[in-house]
Design a protein around this motif. Structure first.
Motif: not given
Lengths: 305, 155
Positions: B40-66
């Motif tokens: 329905r939303y398919d963010v891969e159109q924008l080149g967005i990928r959810l990566q398995g390792s933080p070493r591979h990432a550009d954007i850190l998405v953090i949820s939760g109150p810490v």
């Protein structure tokens, strides 16, 4: 052996000048086809190229000493051996050029997998090590049937010369051997259902967990070149040769991309197996196909269909 | 700015890879983030990928109150993401601790520990809002200098 033709195959076709863009295009075809099979739209055309440039421009992981050197060496070795393997592919068997044999090609095609196993252990990450173990176990499982199938092709043509293998006539043994090679391709490319070594969300990214930046970019490159080389190997064994060089080249490219599309369909339609199930699959179906191919090739040499 | 730098910045904008950390979230935001990957939303159109390792990432998405338990892991993961990197705070929890404010095990909000670039408020935010937040984050990524070493980024 002609040095000019050897250089031509290494640098232009099916070497670097063809393999780099074709590798990116194949990654795109794979992702796009998988997305379309899942009723998604999928990534834009230049996506693998953007990913590669971005990874090259990122900062690397500072890693001192021998570990750092080895971590940098494995992806380079993988890319280099794949370029060598690409140059050996018998797309134009009558052209001559670098007359490599099957043993060299198999060795060069096997190196990236070994590099990735070593990379996982060098990184000393727990998840990298688990990924490496899975990769090693899986590669032993599929290589038994993959190598046996290649031996069957060689026995069938009574030669180890790649150019002779590519132009040999079809027989029962050869068809069965090609079937066994086809069965091994998803595991060699670590696509579903055989994506255990780089199972994301399970063991992070397997052997590549600790890689980042330019070195990860090199791994992506080696993965795309692996795709070009392995689909190319299958294409060059399965294609009839017309003798007109551009028709041969076009057919080679078309069959390679068709194979990527089929593999993406298989990947989209299946879920990841457990490692034991994957090993069992190759020890049963892969081995049965390869053994039958070997027997047929030994008993009915060069028998036309 | 020469051609190479423009190419680098452009590809950085077009290929954001995410790494998602749950720092004690109720899983609501995490499910909404997963929904972005669905047909329905398919963010891969924008080149967005959810990566398995933080070493591979550009954007850190953090949820939760810490939570107190997750803080150290959160800081380790942040350090593992390579430069240039951007932090997206997903949902109301990392922004204000939301309904968990005042809890003895919650040490948030996130701002106290990490530099947050984009907030996506909501409890949980809709996938459309998450996608907009990530697109804004890619604009921040592309605004960073094309060539930057780890040391320069720390300074």
């Amino acid at each position: 052996m002609n040095l000019g033709i050897a250089l031509l195959t290494t640098l232009i076709f099916p070497g670097l000048l063809y393999a780099l863009p074709a590798g990116w295009l194949m990654l795109w075809v794979e992702r796009k086809a998988e997305a379309r099979f899942q009723r998604r739209i999928g990534p834009p055309f230049f996506q693998p190229f953007f990913d590669f440039v971005k990874l090259l421009s990122k900062s690397g992981v500072p890693r001192p000493g021998l570990d750092g050197l080895m971590m940098a060496f494995w992806p380079l070795l993988a890319v280099a051996s794949l370029i060598g393997a690409l140059a050996l592919l018998p797309v134009f068997p009558r052209l001559g050029g670098f007359a490599g044999d099957l043993v060299l090609l198999v060795g060069l095609l096997e190196l990236p997998s070994i590099c990735s196993v070593l990379a996982g252990f060098t990184s000393r990450s727990l998840f990298g090590e688990i990924g490496s173990v899975r990769e090693a176990v899986l590669s032993i499982a599929y290589n038994l049937s993959f190598l046996m199938a290649l031996v069957a092709v060689a026995v069938d043509a009574r030669s180890l010369q790649l150019s002779t293998l590519a132009t040999a006539h079809f027989s029962v043994g050869r068809v069965l051997a090609l079937l066994a090679i086809l069965l091994c391709l998803p595991a060699k490319l670590r696509l579903n259902p055989f994506s255990q070594p780089n199972a994301e969300q399970e063991i992070y990214s397997g052997p590549l967990t600790e890689y980042g930046g330019p070195q990860l970019g090199l791994w992506e490159l080696s993965h795309s070149l692996e795709m070009v080389a392995l689909t190319g190997l299958f294409a060059s064994l399965v294609l009839p040769r017309t003798g007109v060089w551009w028709v041969d080249a076009l057919l080679f490219v078309a069959v390679s991309f068709l194979l990527v599309w089929v593999l993406a369909g298989v990947a989209a339609g299946t879920a990841r197996l457990k490692i034991a199930q994957a090993v069992r699959f190759y020890n049963q179906w892969g081995l049965i196909a390869a053994a039958l191919a070997l027997i047929a090739a030994g008993l009915l040499p060069g028998g036309g269909l | 700015m020469n051609l190479l730098e423009r190419l680098i910045l452009h590809s950085r904008r077009r290929s954001p890879w995410l790494y998602h950390v749950n720092s004690g979230a109720c899983n609501g935001c995490d499910i909404e983030l997963s929904a972005c990957l669905t047909p329905r939303y398919d963010v891969e159109q924008l080149g967005i990928r959810l990566q398995g390792s933080p070493r591979h990432a550009d954007i850190l998405v953090i949820s939760g109150p810490v939570t107190r338990n997750s803080l150290e892991a959160l800081q380790t993961v942040y350090a593992q993401v390579l430069e240039p990197k951007v932090v997206v705070a997903l949902g109301s929890c990392p922004a204000s601790c939301n309904v968990f404010a005042g809890s003895p095990v919650v040490v948030g909000p996130l701002e106290r520990y990490l530099p947050v670039d984009v907030y996506v408020p909501g409890c949980p935010p809709r996938p459309d809002a998450i996608i907009e937040g990530i697109v804004r984050a890619t604009a921040i990524l592309a605004a960073k200098p094309a060539r930057q070493t780890e040391k320069e980024a720390v300074q």
